[in-house]
Design an enzyme around this catalytic site. Structure first.
Site, PDB file in Angstrom:
ATOM      1  N   ALA A  34      39.481  92.677 145.622  1.00 22.97           N
ATOM      2  CA  ALA A  34      39.106  94.094 145.697  1.00 22.97           C
ATOM      3  C   ALA A  34      39.248  94.799 144.352  1.00 22.97           C
ATOM      4  CB  ALA A  34      39.947  94.794 146.759  1.00 22.97           C
ATOM      5  N   VAL A 166      42.710  98.391 154.224  1.00 22.14           N
ATOM      6  CA  VAL A 166      43.600  97.669 155.134  1.00 22.14           C
ATOM      7  C   VAL A 166      43.094  96.253 155.388  1.00 22.14           C
ATOM      8  CG1 VAL A 166      44.554  97.607 157.453  1.00 22.14           C
ATOM      9  CG2 VAL A 166      44.356  99.789 156.247  1.00 22.14           C
ATOM     10  N   LYS A 225      34.830 107.232 153.871  1.00 19.96           N
ATOM     11  CA  LYS A 225      33.648 106.364 153.837  1.00 19.96           C
ATOM     12  C   LYS A 225      33.157 106.119 155.252  1.00 19.96           C
ATOM     13  CE  LYS A 225      36.324 103.666 151.548  1.00 19.96           C
ATOM     14  NZ  LYS A 225      36.942 102.508 150.861  1.00 19.96           N
ATOM     15  N   LEU A 226      31.856 106.315 155.462  1.00 19.10           N
ATOM     16  CA  LEU A 226      31.267 106.223 156.793  1.00 19.10           C
ATOM     17  C   LEU A 226      30.247 105.103 156.899  1.00 19.10           C
ATOM     18  CD1 LEU A 226      30.769 110.061 157.354  1.00 19.10           C
ATOM     19  CD2 LEU A 226      32.697 108.641 158.090  1.00 19.10           C
ATOM     20  N   GLY A 227      30.278 104.151 155.984  1.00 17.25           N
ATOM     21  CA  GLY A 227      29.378 103.012 156.031  1.00 17.25           C
ATOM     22  C   GLY A 227      27.924 103.423 155.965  1.00 17.25           C
ATOM     23  N   GLY A 256      32.970  98.540 149.800  1.00 16.73           N
ATOM     24  CA  GLY A 256      33.955  99.586 149.524  1.00 16.73           C
ATOM     25  C   GLY A 256      34.439  99.566 148.090  1.00 16.73           C
ATOM     26  N   ASP A 257      34.514  98.378 147.504  1.00 14.01           N
ATOM     27  CA  ASP A 257      34.923  98.272 146.104  1.00 14.01           C
ATOM     28  C   ASP A 257      33.850  98.846 145.185  1.00 14.01           C
ATOM     29  OD1 ASP A 257      37.086  96.849 147.171  1.00 14.01           O
ATOM     30  OD2 ASP A 257      36.028  94.947 146.950  1.00 14.01           O
TER      31      ASP A 257
END
Length: 320
Positions: A34, A166, A225-227, A256-257
């Site tokens: 990550a 997570v 973040k909502l994809g 996400g990274d």
């Protein structure tokens, strides 16, 4: 220097075949993690970046180091050890866009990072520190290392961007994860949870409620973040939704990274929070549309071209 980050990077084995791992006989070797994904994303956008970790003094450890260094990232504070191996993991793609990951990182070299090994003077040479919750979950020493790094960075005036990120296989329980991640979020200037992570940390389900709960004194901004639905951002001065950029999802790992890299890049350029989140959203869309965590990430010119092209299309649709 612009941004420094730290954490475990591993050797990734994946296949071009959409089959269960037990039927795969040939694998492609790559490198991923990550924090190094964020570092590489920022380096490709033209920023000066540092990354450090502890790696096994083994072929995989040297491979990881050379890969990251090849992007122009400063790896001068990395350490090697003969006491533990470099971590590896396997990526299984069963159907189009559906990915399962299997980690072999228990007692890895990176899990042996010790707070006494932190070079606090090195941190002082950067503007931003990027941290994820993954490192803190690797071992008690890694948690102590993360606490010390964030406290030192805050004391020395760095802006801290925290992504809870997570990994449930690393935590004993939801309560343990919540307690540690909330503590680390308390050091941060910017917090970047996903929707599920935000619910874990706050007990709230709606993006606006999550952001409000995390926007405590000292926090400059929260981005949920909502994809595929974009993102919600909030600061004391402003808040709102950023629509997603269109993308065909090929491989969601690393999105996400890429989002974090785009966001930090925007902040480094002095963008307002909304514009920084738009860059982040564009980076995430690019990341999911290719196989591999970092191979398809853009340079600054390519990123801006995508954003401007998207804006032009929106404008033409409004005219119609």
């Amino acid at each position: 220097m612009d941004v420094v980050t730290f954490g475990e990077s591993m050797v990734l084995f994946s296949s071009d075949q959409n089959l269960p791992l037990q039927y795969i006989h040939q694998f492609n070797k790559q490198m991923a993690g990550a924090e190094s994904n964020v570092a590489i994303g920022l380096a490709k956008l033209g920023h000066r970046v540092g990354w450090f970790s502890k790696l096994g003094d083994d072929p995989f450890g040297h491979y990881v180091l050379h890969q990251i260094r090849g992007y122009g990232i400063d790896t001068s504070r990395c350490r090697h050890t003969n006491d533990a191996p470099t971590g590896i993991y396997f990526k299984e793609q069963r159907t189009h866009g559906k990915t399962q990951v299997y980690y072999y990182r228990h007692h890895s070299a990176a899990s042996r990072m010790h707070p006494d090994e932190l070079d606090e003077a090195y941190l002082a040479g950067f503007k931003f520190l990027h941290v994820t919750g993954i490192t803190a979950a690797l071992s008690p020493d890694c948690l102590a290392f993360t606490r010390k790094a964030m406290a030192s960075a805050r004391k020395q005036g760095l802006k801290i961007v925290f992504d809870p990120n997570v990994r449930w296989k690393l935590w004993d329980s939801e309560e343990a994860a919540k307690q540690v991640l909330l503590e680390l979020a308390g050091y941060a200037d910017y917090i970047l949870p996903g929707l599920d992570e935000g619910e874990l940390l706050t007990g709230c389900k709606q993006p606006e409620e999550i952001a409000s709960a995390l926007l405590k004194p000292g926090v400059a901004g929260v981005v949920v973040k909502l994809g595929s639905e974009g993102a919600y951002y909030q600061s004391e001065q402003q808040g709102g939704y950023v629509a997603p950029f269109p993308a065909e999802e090929i491989d969601p790992v690393g999105a996400g990274d890429a989002f974090a890299a785009g966001f930090i890049s925007g902040l480094l350029h002095g963008d307002e929070l909304e514009q920084a989140v738009r860059k982040a959203s564009a980076m995430g869309a690019i990341a999911v549309s290719v196989n591999g965590d970092v191979e398809g990430l853009p340079n600054e010119q390519e990123l801006l071209h995508m954003i401007h092209h998207h804006d032009d299309e929106d404008y033409q649709n409004v005219k119609r």
